[in-house]
Each structure stands twice: as structure tokens, then as C-alpha cells.
Write an enzyme that holds these catalytic residues in place. Structure first.
Site, PDB file in Angstrom:
ATOM      1  N   ASP A  77      -1.784  -7.718  -1.010  1.00  0.00           N
ATOM      2  CA  ASP A  77      -1.393  -6.971   0.185  1.00  0.00           C
ATOM      3  C   ASP A  77      -1.368  -7.931   1.368  1.00  0.00           C
ATOM      4  OD1 ASP A  77      -0.746  -4.955   1.891  1.00  0.00           O
ATOM      5  OD2 ASP A  77      -2.546  -3.764   1.567  1.00  0.00           O
ATOM      6  N   ASP A  92       5.513  -5.544   1.638  1.00  0.00           N
ATOM      7  CA  ASP A  92       4.359  -6.421   1.826  1.00  0.00           C
ATOM      8  C   ASP A  92       3.247  -6.218   0.809  1.00  0.00           C
ATOM      9  OD1 ASP A  92       3.582  -3.950   2.686  1.00  0.00           O
ATOM     10  OD2 ASP A  92       2.813  -4.603   4.631  1.00  0.00           O
ATOM     11  N   GLU A  93       3.544  -5.605  -0.339  1.00  0.00           N
ATOM     12  CA  GLU A  93       2.492  -5.469  -1.351  1.00  0.00           C
ATOM     13  C   GLU A  93       3.081  -5.388  -2.748  1.00  0.00           C
ATOM     14  OE1 GLU A  93       0.325  -1.733  -1.547  1.00  0.00           O
ATOM     15  OE2 GLU A  93       1.788  -0.813  -0.189  1.00  0.00           O
TER      16      GLU A  93
END
Length: 401
Positions: free
Chosen positions: A27, A120-121
């Protein structure tokens, strides 16, 4: 998913290798802010947020800003009242996806079993690596991302996706946390109920009204008790509270829907501008349907107004389609312009199946689909900006876009 303070068991777990914890959740920390700080290193360490102007909203906030209570989706005016020295940076469209693609390439170099879940993860299954432990891999990933892209990443390591995601939240900012399989139950027990994947504010409040505020409280209930309260979602919640999560890391998904939505940091008040954005979204949905040889039976829209009230509407078609003209016709018919303007608009197609578009109306002889397929070919060869519907080529710049 809310974040609770790290428990003592969580701190003890860090640094203990366990071959039965092969799932990593990577993350990126305050991702949009960190990307902007690459071009503005002099702002590092200051309260910074990415988002709109005075009437806009915060998209991402630095940890220095979060210390004042600034959060994502918060109106900028409120954020500045909480943090008078807050530095606002406008959104750089395209910059975040560019860095995201490179980060995902880095993750893919460690294992092919990679599931990207947002910009973003991502989840990784590293059980196939016989030479390094999960914590060694996680450490190398964080170093590779920091060295290659200059942005921080936190990593959670666990036996299941659910616990790995919670662990990465506890590891923030810029940290790493391993929860060995045998410590899963202890790690979960003291967490607030909102930390469980899928428990939103409405479900949390409903449970708290019944005196259920922690994972430990859930474990005092029978599975059927929760199912009576929450339906099938109650069974899933019971499983997750007990550390049961058999979901694998999925590298390819069978798509159930395709959509595009956009949040505007300045409220859109012109219905013509809103409908132009919907037309563009309809074309994006149709293009992706054709690329995958899919058709859709259902069209839905999502609208969020200036007061952050969200409304969704949908319509089932008489025949499936992959034509933007038809998708837009239905989406437009569902749209009601909120009096205060639009902060978010989205178009989505659902109930997908393999096939070609059927004739939507008696007046449609197939020429619309042929024209759109020709447009697909031109864009693939010369770029997405080289051609498009004439109605999406404004004679003057549109405010707020």
C-alpha cells in the site's frame, strides 16, 4: 476500513518469518501527495494536501496534515480551518497513473501472482519463492520502490488477504508488519469492528447500537446471529473476524462491470458540461466492451452533488449493447441535474456477457457501431486524443474540466 493502534501482539509479530504467511499487501503511503513532492521536495515535512481550490475537496493528505485532522474527501474549506497553514497542490491528472504503472512493474518482477486492486495498492502471493522469506521479499520491495520511484510503501504480510491488508494499515507510514498465521486470532481480537474489510459506517453504527464494537464482540456471536442482523454479509463478517478468508490472489478477473467515474474539485453547474462528460464516459465503456468482445445488458449512473449526497440509477436494456451512442442515450435519460451542481459523475455498464451488439432500435442499422469501431482503430494507431465525437470537441475551454 478504519485503522486501530498497533497492538502489542502486532509489534511482537514484526520480524518473525513464517512460511505460512505468503500474502503481501503493498500500500503506497499518501500516494498522490508523495508523487507531487517528487517535484516539490522543499515541501516535505510540511502539512500538504492534493485537491481542489476553496470549493473543492481533499484527495490525499500528508501525514503532517493528517495530524491536524485533515482527511481525504474533506472539503478544502474545512481542512484549512483545521490546519490554517495547509498547503494545497492541484491534482496532476496522469502523473499518478504513470508512477503507479511503474510501481506495479516493480511488484511484478518479484512474483507473477499479482492482483492490483487500485492505483496505489496490490496483493502478491510469494509462496512460489523458495529462496527468500516473505519478510525478505517485502523489505526488498520497499527498497526497490523507494529507490526506483522515490515514494514510500508500507507492506503487510499474513496468511490471508484480509489480515495482510489490515497489517499494511498498521505498518503505515513507511513500514512493514508481519502477522504470523498462529498469531492471527490474537492480532484481530482487539481491533475495532470498523477495521474489518467491508464494514462501512452504516454497518458499524448498526452493530454498535447492539453493543458490538470490536472483533472480540463478534466472536461472542453465532454465525446465524450475524446473518439475521446483516444478511449474507453477516456470514462474511463472522468468517473474517475468525481469520477465515480463503480468497486467493487473483491475477485475472472475470469482469462483472465496466465503468468510468470522475470527481471534480470545482462543482459542475452547467448541464451541458455534465452531459459531455457522460458522453465521454459512455465512449470509454463501449470501447472497453469491444476490446474484450463483451456486451452489456444494463446501464447505470452515479451522481454525487455538492452536499456529497450520492444517487445511483440503472436501467436494463431490451437487448445487449457495446455501442456508446446507446449507452449514453440510456445514461442521459437517467440523469437528473442536482440543484447545487455535480461533484462526481460516473457511467457504468453491467451484466456483461460474451457477444456482439444487437440492433438496439429499428432506426439503428449498425452504422453507429461500425463508426465507433473505426474510431477504435484510429485511436489505437495514432493515440486517444487524435479523434473523437464532435460534441466532445469544445469551441472554448470548459470551466472546471
Amino acid at each position: 476500513m478504519s485503522r486501530a493502534p498497533r497492538s502489542q501482539s502486532a509489534r511482537r509479530a514484526l520480524g518473525t518469518d513464517d512460511s505460512e504467511t505468503p500474502i503481501l499487501h503493498v500500500d503506497m503511503d499518501a500516494f498522490f501527495v508523495e508523487v507531487e513532492l517528487l517535484q516539490r521536495p522543499h515541501l516535505r515535512g510540511l502539512p500538504v494536501a492534493v485537491g481542489g481550490a476553496e470549493r473543492g475537496v481533499v484527495t490525499s493528505a500528508s501525514y503532517e496534515a493528517r495530524a491536524f485532522g485533515v482527511t481525504s474527501a474533506m472539503p478544502v474549506g474545512q481542512a484549512k480551518r483545521l490546519c490554517p497553514h495547509l498547503i494545497m497542490i492541484p491534482v496532476s491528472h496522469g502523473a499518478y497513473s504513470t508512477v503507479s504503472r511503474r510501481v506495479m512493474d516493480i511488484l511484478g518482477s518479484f512474483t507473477p501472482v499479482l492482483e492490483q486492486v487500485s492505483v496505489d495498492e496490490a496483493f502478491l502471493d510469494v509462496s512460489g519463492d523458495r529462496h527468500r522469506t516473505p519478510t525478505q521479499i517485502a523489505s526488498e520491495i520497499r527498497t526497490a520502490i523507494r529507490t526506483g520511484e522515490g515514494v514510500p510503501a508500507s507492506v503487510g504480510i499474513a496468511a490471508t488477504k484480509h489480515v495482510a491488508k489490515i497489517a499494511s494499515a498498521h505498518a503505515k507510514p513507511d513500514g512493514m508488519l508481519l502477522v504470523p498465521k498462529e498469531e492471527t486470532a490474537t492480532f484481530l481480537a482487539d481491533l475495532p469492528i470498523g477495521a474489518i474489510w467491508g464494514v462501512g459506517d452504516a454497518t458499524r453504527k448498526r452493530l454498535e447500537q447492539r453493543g458490538i464494537s470490536s472483533v472480540r464482540d463478534v466472536r461472542q456471536l453465532r454465525r446465524e446471529d450475524l446473518e439475521r442482523m446483516l444478511g449474507k454479509h453477516g456470514g462474511s463478517l463472522w468468517d473474517l473476524a475468525h481469520g477465515i478468508d480463503p480468497r486467493p490472489v487473483v491475477t485475472t478477473r472475470v469482469e462483472k462491470s465496466i465503468g468510468k467515474e470522475e470527481t471534480y474539485f470545482e462543482v459542475l453547474r452547467d448541464p451541458a458540461v455534465v452531459r459531455a462528460r457522460m458522453l465521454d464516459q459512455a465512449h470509454e465503456c463501449a470501447r472497453r466492451l469491444r476490446d474484450r468482445s463483451l456486451v452489456a445488458w444494463r446501464v447505470s449512473i452515479k451522481v454525487r452533488d455538492a452536499s456529497f449526497t450520492t444517487i445511483s440509477r440503472s436501467h436494463t436494456l431490451g437487448q445487449p449493447t457495446n455501442v456508446a451512442q446507446e449507452i449514453y442515450r440510456v445514461a442521459s435519460s437517467l440523469m437528473v441535474m442536482p440543484p447545487g451542481g455535480v461533484r462526481l459523475i460516473g457511467v457504468r455498464v453491467e451484466n456483461l456477457e460474451r457477444g456482439e451488439s444487437s440492433q438496439a432500435t429499428l432506426e439503428d442499422d449498425g452504422r453507429a457501431e461500425q463508426a465507433e469501431r473505426a474510431l477504435d482503430t484510429i485511436r489505437k494507431r495514432f493515440g486517444s486524443g487524435v479523434a473523437g465525437p464532435a460534441t466532445l470537441l469544445p469551441s472554448k475551454p470548459e470551466d472546471g474540466l
